[in-house]
Scaffold this motif. Sequence first.
Motif, PDB file in Angstrom:
ATOM      1  N   LEU A   1      10.915  -0.550 -21.356  1.00 26.54           N
ATOM      2  CA  LEU A   1      10.775  -2.009 -21.260  1.00 26.54           C
ATOM      3  C   LEU A   1      10.533  -2.451 -19.820  1.00 26.54           C
ATOM      4  N   HIS A   2      11.177  -1.784 -18.874  1.00 31.55           N
ATOM      5  CA  HIS A   2      10.939  -2.091 -17.462  1.00 31.55           C
ATOM      6  C   HIS A   2       9.504  -1.732 -17.071  1.00 31.55           C
ATOM      7  N   VAL A   3       9.009  -0.627 -17.595  1.00 29.85           N
ATOM      8  CA  VAL A   3       7.619  -0.240 -17.341  1.00 29.85           C
ATOM      9  C   VAL A   3       6.677  -1.305 -17.887  1.00 29.85           C
ATOM     10  N   ALA A   4       6.994  -1.827 -19.064  1.00 35.72           N
ATOM     11  CA  ALA A   4       6.162  -2.850 -19.682  1.00 35.72           C
ATOM     12  C   ALA A   4       6.122  -4.127 -18.858  1.00 35.72           C
ATOM     13  N   ARG A   5       7.142  -4.329 -18.032  1.00 39.13           N
ATOM     14  CA  ARG A   5       7.157  -5.500 -17.151  1.00 39.13           C
ATOM     15  C   ARG A   5       6.392  -5.243 -15.855  1.00 39.13           C
ATOM     16  N   GLY A   6       5.904  -4.018 -15.689  1.00 35.48           N
ATOM     17  CA  GLY A   6       5.120  -3.703 -14.501  1.00 35.48           C
ATOM     18  C   GLY A   6       5.928  -3.201 -13.325  1.00 35.48           C
ATOM     19  N   LEU A   7       7.185  -2.812 -13.566  1.00 36.17           N
ATOM     20  CA  LEU A   7       8.028  -2.344 -12.471  1.00 36.17           C
ATOM     21  C   LEU A   7       7.680  -0.913 -12.079  1.00 36.17           C
ATOM     22  N   SER A   8       7.814  -0.615 -10.795  1.00 28.01           N
ATOM     23  CA  SER A   8       7.602   0.739 -10.285  1.00 28.01           C
ATOM     24  C   SER A   8       8.852   1.575 -10.556  1.00 28.01           C
ATOM     25  N   ASN A   9       8.744   2.888 -10.343  1.00 32.00           N
ATOM     26  CA  ASN A   9       9.910   3.759 -10.531  1.00 32.00           C
ATOM     27  C   ASN A   9      11.068   3.338  -9.631  1.00 32.00           C
ATOM     28  N   LYS A  10      10.754   2.975  -8.399  1.00 34.50           N
ATOM     29  CA  LYS A  10      11.787   2.559  -7.450  1.00 34.50           C
ATOM     30  C   LYS A  10      12.485   1.292  -7.927  1.00 34.50           C
ATOM     31  N   GLN A  11      11.706   0.337  -8.419  1.00 38.07           N
ATOM     32  CA  GLN A  11      12.282  -0.914  -8.909  1.00 38.07           C
ATOM     33  C   GLN A  11      13.129  -0.678 -10.153  1.00 38.07           C
ATOM     34  N   ILE A  12      12.670   0.214 -11.031  1.00 40.78           N
ATOM     35  CA  ILE A  12      13.437   0.542 -12.238  1.00 40.78           C
ATOM     36  C   ILE A  12      14.771   1.178 -11.857  1.00 40.78           C
ATOM     37  N   ALA A  13      14.717   2.075 -10.878  1.00 42.43           N
ATOM     38  CA  ALA A  13      15.941   2.736 -10.412  1.00 42.43           C
ATOM     39  C   ALA A  13      16.959   1.717  -9.901  1.00 42.43           C
ATOM     40  N   LEU A  14      16.485   0.728  -9.169  1.00 44.74           N
ATOM     41  CA  LEU A  14      17.376  -0.309  -8.647  1.00 44.74           C
ATOM     42  C   LEU A  14      17.941  -1.173  -9.767  1.00 44.74           C
TER      43      LEU A  14
ATOM     44  N   LEU B   1       0.832  -1.201   0.000  1.00 41.08           N
ATOM     45  CA  LEU B   1       0.000   0.000   0.000  1.00 41.08           C
ATOM     46  C   LEU B   1       0.870   1.256   0.000  1.00 41.08           C
ATOM     47  N   SER B   2       1.948   1.233   0.760  1.00 43.84           N
ATOM     48  CA  SER B   2       2.857   2.381   0.787  1.00 43.84           C
ATOM     49  C   SER B   2       3.445   2.639  -0.591  1.00 43.84           C
ATOM     50  N   LEU B   3       3.772   1.549  -1.299  1.00 47.69           N
ATOM     51  CA  LEU B   3       4.306   1.685  -2.656  1.00 47.69           C
ATOM     52  C   LEU B   3       3.255   2.269  -3.588  1.00 47.69           C
ATOM     53  N   VAL B   4       2.037   1.773  -3.477  1.00 48.83           N
ATOM     54  CA  VAL B   4       0.940   2.280  -4.309  1.00 48.83           C
ATOM     55  C   VAL B   4       0.763   3.783  -4.107  1.00 48.83           C
ATOM     56  N   LEU B   5       0.720   4.202  -2.857  1.00 48.68           N
ATOM     57  CA  LEU B   5       0.501   5.619  -2.550  1.00 48.68           C
ATOM     58  C   LEU B   5       1.659   6.489  -3.049  1.00 48.68           C
ATOM     59  N   SER B   6       2.879   5.957  -2.979  1.00 49.53           N
ATOM     60  CA  SER B   6       4.025   6.736  -3.466  1.00 49.53           C
ATOM     61  C   SER B   6       3.952   6.904  -4.979  1.00 49.53           C
ATOM     62  N   VAL B   7       3.495   5.860  -5.674  1.00 49.06           N
ATOM     63  CA  VAL B   7       3.345   5.942  -7.129  1.00 49.06           C
ATOM     64  C   VAL B   7       2.253   6.945  -7.493  1.00 49.06           C
ATOM     65  N   VAL B   8       1.126   6.867  -6.790  1.00 45.51           N
ATOM     66  CA  VAL B   8       0.011   7.781  -7.045  1.00 45.51           C
ATOM     67  C   VAL B   8       0.421   9.227  -6.747  1.00 45.51           C
ATOM     68  N   ASP B   9       1.160   9.415  -5.655  1.00 45.14           N
ATOM     69  CA  ASP B   9       1.599  10.765  -5.297  1.00 45.14           C
ATOM     70  C   ASP B   9       2.545  11.359  -6.339  1.00 45.14           C
ATOM     71  N   SER B  10       3.242  10.490  -7.070  1.00 51.93           N
ATOM     72  CA  SER B  10       4.186  10.968  -8.090  1.00 51.93           C
ATOM     73  C   SER B  10       3.471  11.357  -9.380  1.00 51.93           C
ATOM     74  N   GLY B  11       2.129  11.153  -9.397  1.00 52.75           N
ATOM     75  CA  GLY B  11       1.359  11.516 -10.577  1.00 52.75           C
ATOM     76  C   GLY B  11       1.086  10.365 -11.529  1.00 52.75           C
ATOM     77  N   GLU B  12       1.537   9.164 -11.149  1.00 49.58           N
ATOM     78  CA  GLU B  12       1.310   7.991 -11.979  1.00 49.58           C
ATOM     79  C   GLU B  12       0.034   7.274 -11.518  1.00 49.58           C
ATOM     80  N   ILE B  13      -0.387   6.278 -12.289  1.00 52.41           N
ATOM     81  CA  ILE B  13      -1.498   5.447 -11.856  1.00 52.41           C
ATOM     82  C   ILE B  13      -0.974   4.060 -11.517  1.00 52.41           C
ATOM     83  N   TRP B  14      -1.661   3.387 -10.608  1.00 56.15           N
ATOM     84  CA  TRP B  14      -1.230   2.061 -10.173  1.00 56.15           C
ATOM     85  C   TRP B  14      -2.270   1.027 -10.589  1.00 56.15           C
ATOM     86  N   GLY B  15      -1.828   0.073 -11.413  1.00 55.47           N
ATOM     87  CA  GLY B  15      -2.722  -1.012 -11.784  1.00 55.47           C
ATOM     88  C   GLY B  15      -2.207  -2.352 -11.339  1.00 55.47           C
ATOM     89  N   GLY B  16      -0.906  -2.395 -10.977  1.00 54.03           N
ATOM     90  CA  GLY B  16      -0.313  -3.657 -10.596  1.00 54.03           C
ATOM     91  C   GLY B  16       0.195  -4.414 -11.806  1.00 54.03           C
TER      92      GLY B  16
END
Length: 211
Positions: free
Chosen positions: A159-172, A109-124
């Motif tokens: 391509l990372h986005v297409a795999r469903g990764l969050s910004n934090k996961q892409i950064a890592l 849930l914390s991850l979802v809210l951080s994504v939403v706060d960044s202006g993105e949408i969360w679908g999983g």
Amino acid sequence: MKTLCWNTDDAVWKHWNQIVSVSDSLVRVKTLEEVHHALETASGFQYCFIYLEDISLPKQVEEVVALCSAFPNQKVIVFPNQSSQAAALRLFSVGVCGQCAPYIGQEQLSLVLSVVDSGEIWGGKAFIQQLIMQQSAAPEEIHNDELDDLSERELNVALHVARGLSNKQIALEMDITERTVKAHLTSIFKKTNTKDRLALALLAQTRYAVH
């Protein structure tokens, strides 16, 4: 954080209270009328959580659509008891910020809210993959030549986005900062004429095999 919760299920309501921070405030309402009244008369609701029941899903989806139209600046996250791709597409198209399982974990849930706060949408990830599978049967409907304009780094992000990764996961994965990921996404959205990460995921999948 103050969150308005339209929730008629006592078990789900109890779970939500267990996973939010002790400093957060959840306000429960049980009808659409109460949601409207709360948003019209009270201020400071950062989010509106909505539990979607199976028995009245179609009706409630349209009620959420109307709610988003009446309060376009309100961040709405839905929690359907049973996943429906058609319902999700309908809700995302009118501005819903995210879709999650009712019994989502605290960290998720914390991850979802951080994504939403960044202006993105969360679908999983599962939802994104469902969309990809649906669209891959008719790739001619999507023009993917815009991907040619991306730099190598931008393409990797896409391509990372297409795999469903969050910004934090892409950064890592790419050993860069989240701020850099966001900068790349801003450029990618502009170059590919996509408005969000779901549209970008579909665009990338039409050309590249992403798993």
